[in-house]
Design an enzyme around this catalytic site. Structure first.
Site, short mmCIF file in Angstrom:
data_model
loop_
_atom_site.label_atom_id
_atom_site.label_comp_id
_atom_site.label_asym_id
_atom_site.label_seq_id
_atom_site.Cartn_x
_atom_site.Cartn_y
_atom_site.Cartn_z
CD GLU A 1 -3.13 -0.94 2.36
OE1 GLU A 1 -3.89 -0.27 2.23
OE2 GLU A 1 -2.67 -1.76 3.31
CB SER B 1 -5.48 -1.19 -0.61
OG SER B 1 -5.18 0.08 0.02
CE1 TYR C 1 -6.95 3.92 -1.88
CE2 TYR C 1 -6.39 1.90 -2.84
CZ TYR C 1 -6.75 2.63 -1.69
OH TYR C 1 -6.53 2.35 -0.34
NE ARG D 1 -13.10 3.30 6.02
CZ ARG D 1 -11.99 2.88 5.34
NH1 ARG D 1 -11.02 3.68 4.98
NH2 ARG D 1 -11.95 1.63 4.59
CG ASP E 1 -14.17 -0.93 5.94
OD1 ASP E 1 -14.30 0.11 6.01
OD2 ASP E 1 -13.18 -1.53 5.12
CD GLU F 1 -10.83 -3.86 6.62
OE1 GLU F 1 -9.61 -3.97 7.20
OE2 GLU F 1 -10.87 -2.82 5.77
CG ASN G 1 -9.46 -0.06 7.49
OD1 ASN G 1 -8.76 -0.77 6.91
ND2 ASN G 1 -10.78 0.10 7.15
N GLY H 1 -7.20 5.36 5.07
CA GLY H 1 -6.75 6.35 3.92
C GLY H 1 -7.06 7.73 4.09
N1 LIG Z 1 -17.42 -11.15 3.58
C1 LIG Z 1 -17.67 -10.33 2.54
N2 LIG Z 1 -18.91 -10.39 1.76
C2 LIG Z 1 -18.94 -9.53 0.82
N3 LIG Z 1 -17.74 -8.71 0.30
C3 LIG Z 1 -16.78 -8.77 1.15
C4 LIG Z 1 -16.82 -9.43 2.16
N4 LIG Z 1 -15.34 -9.33 2.73
C5 LIG Z 1 -14.75 -8.29 2.06
N5 LIG Z 1 -15.53 -7.91 1.04
C6 LIG Z 1 -15.55 -6.94 -0.20
O1 LIG Z 1 -14.07 -6.68 -0.24
C7 LIG Z 1 -13.64 -5.27 0.22
C8 LIG Z 1 -12.08 -5.36 1.00
O2 LIG Z 1 -12.44 -6.23 1.96
P1 LIG Z 1 -11.96 -5.99 3.47
O3 LIG Z 1 -12.13 -6.90 4.49
O4 LIG Z 1 -12.53 -4.57 3.92
O5 LIG Z 1 -10.56 -5.86 3.43
P2 LIG Z 1 -9.50 -4.65 2.99
O6 LIG Z 1 -8.60 -4.43 4.31
O7 LIG Z 1 -8.63 -5.09 1.98
O8 LIG Z 1 -10.12 -3.27 2.80
C9 LIG Z 1 -14.81 -4.83 0.90
O9 LIG Z 1 -14.80 -3.49 0.80
C10 LIG Z 1 -16.07 -5.44 0.20
O10 LIG Z 1 -16.24 -4.71 -0.96
MG LIG Z 2 -11.67 -2.47 3.93
#
Ligand SMILES: Nc1ncnc2c1ncn2[C@@H]1O[C@H](COP(=O)(O)OP(=O)(O)O)[C@@H](O)[C@H]1O
Ligand SMILES: [Mg+2]
Length: 315
Positions: free
Chosen positions: A25, A152, A218, A257, A259, A272, A274, A278
């Protein structure tokens, strides 16, 4: 306001903005760090940029900073490694400490805590080179595969068929020793930023791609953002409350943040958190802060003040 910022700028002293690093990243971190640098320099702070990719320990001493502002994403910055070094040098800094950073950054650690505390999160399994064949047989798609310590959306894949599952798991287990297999949630994607001790307006993320992947994050034009998210008031309240719980239960500080995805029945799932989200001028936390009336410069100064007051109490 200007007067008080001047006084504060001289009180806090030399600020080192940590950026770059060696994680995947790096490019995003350079953008975050440069945006923070410009904002604080224009506001009259004494700032310097420290790229942690090469021999930065020496730089750290020679630059002689009084306060740190980590703008690193991924390994080496968001995982607590930089924070450990700053603690050792007794340099106070913005954001979370060593242990909280690690627990938030490692998705397996974070999700285990969520489950223990009753915070809703998609079901998950830890896949290793030893158990992957068995898991492929016992867990039918759809599911999501993701590295434990990455961000990311790097190496996040949506799996819809057993064949895809096998192929992607082989590839991922070649690169990472462990991978998270997670129930795929279909629904509305939200993110809730925490600033100080409050949740900022909720953002709804509408990606035009298969999911909110690296390009959707991005590159311009792939995603629409709705701030504040058009949700029923009770759901807004609930997701803010969950986000604050996540922030507190991991012991995070100053900002983070969270998610989430809300399924069609209105049930939110935490994907998750953060600990250094960002921080470019168009990133999600700055967007949420802006919607709450705090522009990018105000946000950077607010974070510095929050962190400074916290460290003044401690020492
Ligand atoms: N369990 C899930 N079901 C549906 N979409 C998911 C799931 N986990 C992740 N995603 C998709 O993948 C993206 C990145 O996953 P995330 O767990 O937030 O990891 P990162 O740390 O890479 O942001 C999320 O913003 C979402 O769009
Ligand atoms: Mg995320």
């Amino acid at each position: 306001m200007k007067q008080s910022t001047e006084v504060f700028a001289s009180e806090i002293g030399k600020i080192g903005i940590f950026l770059g690093g060696r994680s995947q990243e790096r490019a995003v971190s350079l953008r975050s760090g440069n945006a923070i640098y410009r904002a604080l320099a224009n506001a009259g702070f004494h700032v310097s940029k420290i790229d942690t990719s090469n021999g930065f320990l020496k730089t750290l001493k020679s630059k002689d900073i009084d306060f740190g502002f980590p703008a690193l994403h991924g390994t080496g910055g968001e995982d607590g490694a930089l924070q450990r070094i700053l603690d050792r040098h007794r340099i106070p800094y913005v954001g979370s400490g060593v242990r909280a950073s690690w627990n938030a950054f490692n998705k397996w650690n974070a999700k285990k805590r969520f489950v223990r505390l009753g915070i809703p999160t998609p079901e998950f399994r830890l896949v290793t080179r030893r158990n992957f064949k068995r898991l492929l047989q016992t867990c039918p798609p759809p599911y999501v595969l993701k590295p434990l310590t990455q961000g990311s959306s790097i190496d996040v894949v949506m799996i819809h068929t057993a064949r895809e599952g096998q192929a992607h798991l082989r590839k991922l287990l070649h690169k990472y020793s462990k991978v998270l297999m997670e129930q795929k949630i279909v629904g509305r994607e939200l993110t809730v930023a925490i600033l100080g001790k409050r949740a900022l307006p909720v953002i709804e993320i509408k990606s035009k791609r298969q999911f909110y992947d690296y390009r959707a994050k991005y590159e311009k034009g792939f995603t629409d953002y709705l701030v504040p998210a058009p949700l029923p008031p009770a759901l807004t309240k609930q997701v803010k409350w969950i986000a604050l719980r996540v922030h507190r239960c991991l012991g995070l500080r100053d900002f983070s943040r969270v998610d989430m995805i809300v399924d069609p029945s209105g049930r939110p799932y935490v994907l998750e958190v953060n600990s250094i989200p960002g921080f470019t001028e168009t990133s999600l936390l700055p967007k949420a802060a802006d919607s709450a009336g705090l522009n990018f410069t105000d946000l950077c100064v607010y974070l510095l003040k929050t962190a400074y007051e916290r460290t003044q109490k401690k020492f």
